[in-house]
Scaffold this motif. Structure first.
Motif, PDB file in Angstrom:
ATOM      1  N   LEU A 109     -12.349  11.387  -5.646  1.00  0.00           N
ATOM      2  CA  LEU A 109     -11.323  12.542  -6.614  1.00  0.00           C
ATOM      3  C   LEU A 109      -9.825  11.839  -5.751  1.00  0.00           C
ATOM      4  O   LEU A 109      -9.732  11.593  -4.826  1.00  0.00           O
ATOM      5  CB  LEU A 109     -11.308  14.006  -5.748  1.00  0.00           C
ATOM      6  N   LEU A 110      -9.178  11.409  -7.100  1.00  0.00           N
ATOM      7  CA  LEU A 110      -8.112  11.069  -6.886  1.00  0.00           C
ATOM      8  C   LEU A 110      -7.036  12.200  -7.427  1.00  0.00           C
ATOM      9  O   LEU A 110      -7.158  12.926  -8.569  1.00  0.00           O
ATOM     10  CB  LEU A 110      -7.838   9.833  -7.955  1.00  0.00           C
ATOM     11  N   HIS A 111      -6.121  12.717  -6.781  1.00  0.00           N
ATOM     12  CA  HIS A 111      -4.984  13.754  -7.015  1.00  0.00           C
ATOM     13  C   HIS A 111      -3.562  13.365  -6.616  1.00  0.00           C
ATOM     14  O   HIS A 111      -3.199  12.683  -5.807  1.00  0.00           O
ATOM     15  CB  HIS A 111      -5.515  15.030  -6.547  1.00  0.00           C
ATOM     16  N   GLY A 112      -2.872  14.185  -6.893  1.00  0.00           N
ATOM     17  CA  GLY A 112      -1.372  14.067  -6.386  1.00  0.00           C
ATOM     18  C   GLY A 112      -0.926  15.490  -6.117  1.00  0.00           C
ATOM     19  O   GLY A 112      -1.489  16.236  -5.295  1.00  0.00           O
ATOM     20  N   HIS A 113       0.237  16.163  -6.695  1.00  0.00           N
ATOM     21  CA  HIS A 113       0.859  17.010  -6.408  1.00  0.00           C
ATOM     22  C   HIS A 113       1.525  17.355  -5.388  1.00  0.00           C
ATOM     23  O   HIS A 113       2.701  18.103  -5.276  1.00  0.00           O
ATOM     24  CB  HIS A 113      -0.078  18.242  -6.730  1.00  0.00           C
ATOM     25  N   HIS A 114       0.915  17.268  -4.039  1.00  0.00           N
ATOM     26  CA  HIS A 114       1.730  17.579  -2.988  1.00  0.00           C
ATOM     27  C   HIS A 114       2.316  16.603  -2.253  1.00  0.00           C
ATOM     28  O   HIS A 114       3.136  16.904  -1.270  1.00  0.00           O
ATOM     29  CB  HIS A 114       0.412  17.843  -1.864  1.00  0.00           C
ATOM     30  N   HIS A 115       2.709  15.528  -2.721  1.00  0.00           N
ATOM     31  CA  HIS A 115       3.345  14.396  -2.272  1.00  0.00           C
ATOM     32  C   HIS A 115       3.184  14.028  -0.940  1.00  0.00           C
ATOM     33  O   HIS A 115       4.019  13.478   0.108  1.00  0.00           O
ATOM     34  CB  HIS A 115       4.987  14.790  -2.145  1.00  0.00           C
ATOM     35  N   ARG A 116       1.735  14.190  -0.371  1.00  0.00           N
ATOM     36  CA  ARG A 116       1.349  13.896   0.947  1.00  0.00           C
ATOM     37  C   ARG A 116      -0.056  13.160   0.831  1.00  0.00           C
ATOM     38  O   ARG A 116      -0.720  13.408   0.089  1.00  0.00           O
ATOM     39  CB  ARG A 116       0.962  15.154   1.699  1.00  0.00           C
ATOM     40  N   ARG A 117       0.058  12.109   1.626  1.00  0.00           N
ATOM     41  CA  ARG A 117      -1.061  11.204   1.964  1.00  0.00           C
ATOM     42  C   ARG A 117      -2.067  11.845   2.153  1.00  0.00           C
ATOM     43  O   ARG A 117      -2.279  12.734   2.980  1.00  0.00           O
ATOM     44  CB  ARG A 117      -0.706   9.998   2.539  1.00  0.00           C
ATOM     45  N   ARG A 118      -3.264  11.480   1.527  1.00  0.00           N
ATOM     46  CA  ARG A 118      -4.487  12.091   1.872  1.00  0.00           C
ATOM     47  C   ARG A 118      -5.734  11.334   1.665  1.00  0.00           C
ATOM     48  O   ARG A 118      -6.064  10.755   0.390  1.00  0.00           O
ATOM     49  CB  ARG A 118      -4.831  13.560   0.983  1.00  0.00           C
ATOM     50  N   ILE A 119      -6.422  10.670   2.784  1.00  0.00           N
ATOM     51  CA  ILE A 119      -7.443   9.976   2.613  1.00  0.00           C
ATOM     52  C   ILE A 119      -8.494  10.678   3.423  1.00  0.00           C
ATOM     53  O   ILE A 119      -8.536  10.397   4.613  1.00  0.00           O
ATOM     54  CB  ILE A 119      -7.041   8.561   3.100  1.00  0.00           C
ATOM     55  N   GLU A 120      -9.546  11.270   2.646  1.00  0.00           N
ATOM     56  CA  GLU A 120     -10.831  11.944   3.346  1.00  0.00           C
ATOM     57  C   GLU A 120     -12.034  11.399   2.974  1.00  0.00           C
ATOM     58  O   GLU A 120     -12.258  11.353   1.673  1.00  0.00           O
ATOM     59  CB  GLU A 120     -10.478  13.305   2.976  1.00  0.00           C
ATOM     60  N   ARG A 121     -12.825  11.019   3.683  1.00  0.00           N
ATOM     61  CA  ARG A 121     -14.163  10.485   3.374  1.00  0.00           C
ATOM     62  C   ARG A 121     -15.257  11.549   3.656  1.00  0.00           C
ATOM     63  O   ARG A 121     -15.177  12.408   4.884  1.00  0.00           O
ATOM     64  CB  ARG A 121     -14.502   9.246   4.401  1.00  0.00           C
ATOM     65  N   ALA A 122     -16.153  11.647   2.842  1.00  0.00           N
ATOM     66  CA  ALA A 122     -17.271  12.655   2.959  1.00  0.00           C
ATOM     67  C   ALA A 122     -18.577  12.115   2.489  1.00  0.00           C
ATOM     68  O   ALA A 122     -18.823  11.825   1.317  1.00  0.00           O
ATOM     69  CB  ALA A 122     -17.065  14.013   2.297  1.00  0.00           C
ATOM     70  N   GLY A 123     -19.534  11.440   3.228  1.00  0.00           N
ATOM     71  CA  GLY A 123     -20.624  10.851   2.764  1.00  0.00           C
ATOM     72  C   GLY A 123     -20.120   9.642   1.981  1.00  0.00           C
ATOM     73  O   GLY A 123     -19.432   8.833   2.482  1.00  0.00           O
ATOM     74  N   ASP A 124     -20.712   9.453   0.814  1.00  0.00           N
ATOM     75  CA  ASP A 124     -20.376   8.431  -0.076  1.00  0.00           C
ATOM     76  C   ASP A 124     -18.944   8.931  -1.081  1.00  0.00           C
ATOM     77  O   ASP A 124     -18.620   8.186  -1.892  1.00  0.00           O
ATOM     78  CB  ASP A 124     -21.593   8.261  -1.070  1.00  0.00           C
ATOM     79  N   GLY A 125     -18.443   9.845  -0.648  1.00  0.00           N
ATOM     80  CA  GLY A 125     -17.337  10.314  -1.396  1.00  0.00           C
ATOM     81  C   GLY A 125     -16.006   9.846  -0.742  1.00  0.00           C
ATOM     82  O   GLY A 125     -15.828   9.856   0.379  1.00  0.00           O
ATOM     83  N   LEU A 126     -14.843  10.371  -1.668  1.00  0.00           N
ATOM     84  CA  LEU A 126     -13.595  10.011  -1.067  1.00  0.00           C
ATOM     85  C   LEU A 126     -12.467  10.991  -1.573  1.00  0.00           C
ATOM     86  O   LEU A 126     -12.647  10.803  -3.205  1.00  0.00           O
ATOM     87  CB  LEU A 126     -13.054   8.669  -1.474  1.00  0.00           C
ATOM     88  N   ILE A 127     -11.561  11.421  -1.154  1.00  0.00           N
ATOM     89  CA  ILE A 127     -10.694  12.209  -1.881  1.00  0.00           C
ATOM     90  C   ILE A 127      -9.378  11.278  -1.551  1.00  0.00           C
ATOM     91  O   ILE A 127      -9.066  10.907  -0.134  1.00  0.00           O
ATOM     92  CB  ILE A 127     -10.573  13.578  -1.081  1.00  0.00           C
ATOM     93  N   PHE A 128      -8.490  11.018  -2.529  1.00  0.00           N
ATOM     94  CA  PHE A 128      -7.381  10.303  -2.171  1.00  0.00           C
ATOM     95  C   PHE A 128      -6.256  10.599  -2.801  1.00  0.00           C
ATOM     96  O   PHE A 128      -6.226  11.079  -4.124  1.00  0.00           O
ATOM     97  CB  PHE A 128      -7.900   8.552  -2.694  1.00  0.00           C
ATOM     98  N   ASN A 129      -5.103  10.557  -2.203  1.00  0.00           N
ATOM     99  CA  ASN A 129      -3.703  10.858  -2.563  1.00  0.00           C
ATOM    100  C   ASN A 129      -3.058   9.963  -1.961  1.00  0.00           C
ATOM    101  O   ASN A 129      -2.695   9.947  -0.683  1.00  0.00           O
ATOM    102  CB  ASN A 129      -3.177  12.295  -2.596  1.00  0.00           C
ATOM    103  N   PRO A 130      -2.380   8.623  -2.536  1.00  0.00           N
ATOM    104  CA  PRO A 130      -1.249   7.919  -1.933  1.00  0.00           C
ATOM    105  C   PRO A 130      -0.222   8.323  -1.304  1.00  0.00           C
ATOM    106  O   PRO A 130       0.449   7.758  -0.424  1.00  0.00           O
ATOM    107  CB  PRO A 130      -0.969   6.816  -2.968  1.00  0.00           C
TER     108      PRO A 130
END
Length: 159
Positions: free
Chosen positions: A110-131
């Motif tokens: 999952l790639l997202h924005g909106h919050h203007h805060r960095r988010r790099i979360e890994r869950a198993g083979d997944g990734l949630i990313f907001n630079p």
């Protein structure tokens, strides 16, 4: 495959020019914008990218018709979220605000924005990313991201 990820540029043309330089230097193969481009003239600066741009609309993208028309004229793809892509054997989901979608709409990457805060979360083979921040709203914290889709490795490019 290396992709660039940017969010919430909010029509800061100076920052967008720098983002283009960073992505071109990083030799990304594609760029994802996770929303809040704001005005069509921002897309004209993104036209200097050496990689195609794909993205979604954000809550501050008021004139979507003008953005969509400009994107199409420049060979970019800009759509209502969620955007689903299959690249390098991975399923990517691109949204602006991740909380505006149900969990079943969101995929393993999952790639997202909106919050203007960095988010790099890994869950198993997944990734949630907001630079994180790229619009210049938070002094000294501008950044974009690069993801290696084969290794699922992330890199933050601060500017």
């Amino acid at each position: 495959m290396r992709i660039g990820v940017v969010s919430d540029t909010h029509d800061n043309l100076r920052n967008v020019a720098r983002i283009v330089e960073l992505f071109n230097a990083a030799r990304v193969e594609r760029v994802i914008h996770t929303g809040d481009i704001t005005h069509p003239n921002t897309l004209e600066v993104f036209a200097r990218l050496e990689a195609p741009l794909h993205g979604v609309f954000g809550n501050n993208d008021a004139d979507r018709d003008a953005l969509e028309s400009t994107a199409e004229n420049l060979g970019f793809s800009l759509v209502e979220p969620p955007l689903r892509l299959q690249w390098a054997g991975r399923e990517l989901t691109v949204v602006h605000d991740p909380y505006a979608h149900r969990d079943h709409e969101l995929g393993p990457l999952l790639l997202h924005g909106h919050h203007h805060r960095r988010r790099i979360e890994r869950a198993g083979d997944g990734l949630i990313f907001n630079p994180g921040e790229s619009a210049g709203l938070i002094e000294g914290s501008n950044a974009v991201g690069v993801i290696d889709l084969i290794e699922l490795a992330t890199e933050i490019l601060d500017f």
